[in-house]
Enzyme design. Structure first.
Site, PDB file in Angstrom:
ATOM      1  N   ASP A   1       7.122   0.731   8.374  1.00 36.29           N
ATOM      2  CA  ASP A   1       6.965   1.570   7.236  1.00 36.29           C
ATOM      3  C   ASP A   1       6.953   0.515   6.058  1.00 36.29           C
ATOM      4  OD1 ASP A   1       7.153   3.061   4.949  1.00 36.29           O
ATOM      5  OD2 ASP A   1       9.170   3.974   5.491  1.00 36.29           O
TER       6      ASP A   1
ATOM      7  N   GLU B   1      14.154   3.848  10.139  1.00 38.78           N
ATOM      8  CA  GLU B   1      15.115   4.972   9.934  1.00 38.78           C
ATOM      9  C   GLU B   1      15.683   5.637  11.005  1.00 38.78           C
ATOM     10  OE1 GLU B   1      15.054   6.692   5.726  1.00 38.78           O
ATOM     11  OE2 GLU B   1      13.066   6.714   5.995  1.00 38.78           O
TER      12      GLU B   1
ATOM     13  N   ASN C   1       6.233   0.986   3.124  1.00 37.37           N
ATOM     14  CA  ASN C   1       6.533   1.556   1.500  1.00 37.37           C
ATOM     15  C   ASN C   1       5.735   0.836   0.593  1.00 37.37           C
ATOM     16  OD1 ASN C   1       8.469   3.838   1.545  1.00 37.37           O
ATOM     17  ND2 ASN C   1       9.804   2.131   2.413  1.00 37.37           N
TER      18      ASN C   1
ATOM     19  N   ASP D   1       9.416  13.273   7.716  1.00 36.04           N
ATOM     20  CA  ASP D   1       8.252  13.202   6.619  1.00 36.04           C
ATOM     21  C   ASP D   1       7.184  12.049   6.953  1.00 36.04           C
ATOM     22  OD1 ASP D   1      10.205  11.284   6.386  1.00 36.04           O
ATOM     23  OD2 ASP D   1      10.400  11.583   4.045  1.00 36.04           O
TER      24      ASP D   1
ATOM     25  N   TYR E   1      11.114  -2.205   8.339  1.00 34.74           N
ATOM     26  CA  TYR E   1      11.386  -1.020   7.486  1.00 34.74           C
ATOM     27  C   TYR E   1      11.374  -1.656   6.052  1.00 34.74           C
ATOM     28  CZ  TYR E   1      13.422   2.966   5.238  1.00 34.74           C
ATOM     29  OH  TYR E   1      13.780   4.049   4.141  1.00 34.74           O
TER      30      TYR E   1
END
Length: 255
Positions: free
Chosen positions: A145, A34, A147, A245, A104
Site C-alpha cells: 500500500d 495493516e 498511499n 477497503d 505500508y
DNA sequence: ATGGTTGGGCGCCAA
C-alpha cells in the site's frame, strides 16, 4: 510465479477472507498490510494448514505487515538502516530467489500536517533503502500500500481530488524517485479498463460508485519487469461481506 | 450525497 499484495485492514477481522482468497487464487506469495496485531497474534497455524508459511512484523492496534508464501522466506529486514521508527511498515525477504519488499507507506493524513512530513521523510529513507536493495538483488519486487496514486488515471475524479493527500506533487515526486532508480509500476505495462482502482473509501458508498484510487502498487526491477506476464486488480473481495477497503493486486511472472 | 464508515478498543484516533 504469482505475487500479490493486499491491505487487509485488520487480520483479526479478515483472516477468513485471506484464507478464502489464497485457496481460490493460489499465489506463491501474498504480502499483507495493516494486520493491526502483534507479531505473535498472526494466524500462522491457520495458514500453515492450507500450505502457506508466514512471516510477520506486527504491532498492537495500528500498521503491521506480513508475508505469506509457499516457499520459505529468508533474510528478513524490518527497518530502514538510517530511519528509527517504531511503526511496523516494512518487511523485506527473499523467496524463491526473488527479493520481496512489502511496504505500508504512511497515509500522511493531510498535506502540510505532521503526518505528511513523516510520510515524506519515510519515502526519502525508502528511496535510499531500495537503492541498496537493487544493488544487492537484481530480482526485486517492491509492493504494498503506497498511499500514493501515481497519476490522474489512477484517481476516480482527479479534478475534485486535486493536490490533496495521496495525490500531492511532493508525494508523486517521491514516488518518481523510486522510478528513477529503475523500478517500474508494472500494472501499467498491461491494458486495463479505465477506472481500475485498488482502494475505495468505506464512506459515501465509494465502492458502489467506483469512487476509488489505485494506491496499491507493484514495482519491479528491469529483469522482473521483463519476466512479468500479467498484472491486475481482483476487485471481487471488495464486494464480499464486511470487506477490507482495499482489493488484492496481483502480478504474474515467468519462472 | 463535498457527506460519511470501519477497526481498535473504550474515548477517540487513524484511515
Amino acid at each position: 510465479m504469482k505475487i500479490a499484495t493486499w491491505n487487509v485492514n485488520s487480520m483479526n477481522v479478515r483472516q477468513g477472507h485471506v484464507i478464502e482468497w489464497l485457496q481460490a487464487h493460489e499465489p506463491d506469495v501474498l504480502v499483507l498490510q495493516e494486520i493491526k496485531q502483534l507479531t505473535e497474534k498472526f494466524p500462522a497455524d491457520a495458514l500453515g494448514e492450507i500450505g502457506y508459511e508466514s512471516l510477520a512484523s506486527g504491532q498492537k492496534t495500528y500498521n503491521g505487515v506480513a508475508v505469506v508464501s509457499r516457499a520459505p522466506a529468508t533474510d528478513p529486514v524490518t527497518d530502514f538502516p538510517a530511519f528509527d521508527d517504531p511503526q511496523r511498515r516494512v518487511l523485506a525477504t527473499t523467496i524463491d530467489g526473488i527479493r520481496i519488499v512489502n511496504l505500508y507507506v504512511p497515509n500522511g493524513s493531510e498535506v502540510g500536517s505532521e503526518k505528511y512530513d513523516y510520510k515524506l521523510r519515510w519515502l526519502a529513507s525508502l528511496r535510499d533503502f531500495l537503492a541498496a536493495e537493487l544493488e544487492a538483488h537484481e530480482n526485486l519486487v517492491v509492493l504494498g500500500d503506497f498511499n500514493i496514486a501515481p497519476a490522474d488515471a489512477d484517481v476516480y475524479d482527479p479534478e475534485k481530488w486535486g493536490d490533496a493527500i495521496l495525490c500531492s506533487p511532493r508525494e508523486r515526486e517521491a514516488l518518481g524517485k523510486l522510478f528513477d532508480l529503475g523500478l517500474t509500476d508494472v500494472f501499467r505495462k498491461f491494458e486495463h479498463a479505465e477506472g481500475t482502482f485498488s482502494w475505495w473509501d468505506y464512506r459515501a458508498a465509494g465502492f458502489r460508485r467506483n469512487a476509488g484510487l489505485r494506491i496499491d502498487l507493484i514495482l519491479t526491477s528491469d529483469i522482473m519487469t521483463k519476466r512479468c506476464t500479467a498484472s491486475y486488480v481482483d476487485k471481487e473481495p471488495r464486494a464480499w461481506e464486511r470487506p477490507s477497503d482495499h482489493a488484492p493486486v496481483v502480478a504474474e511472472f515467468t519462472v
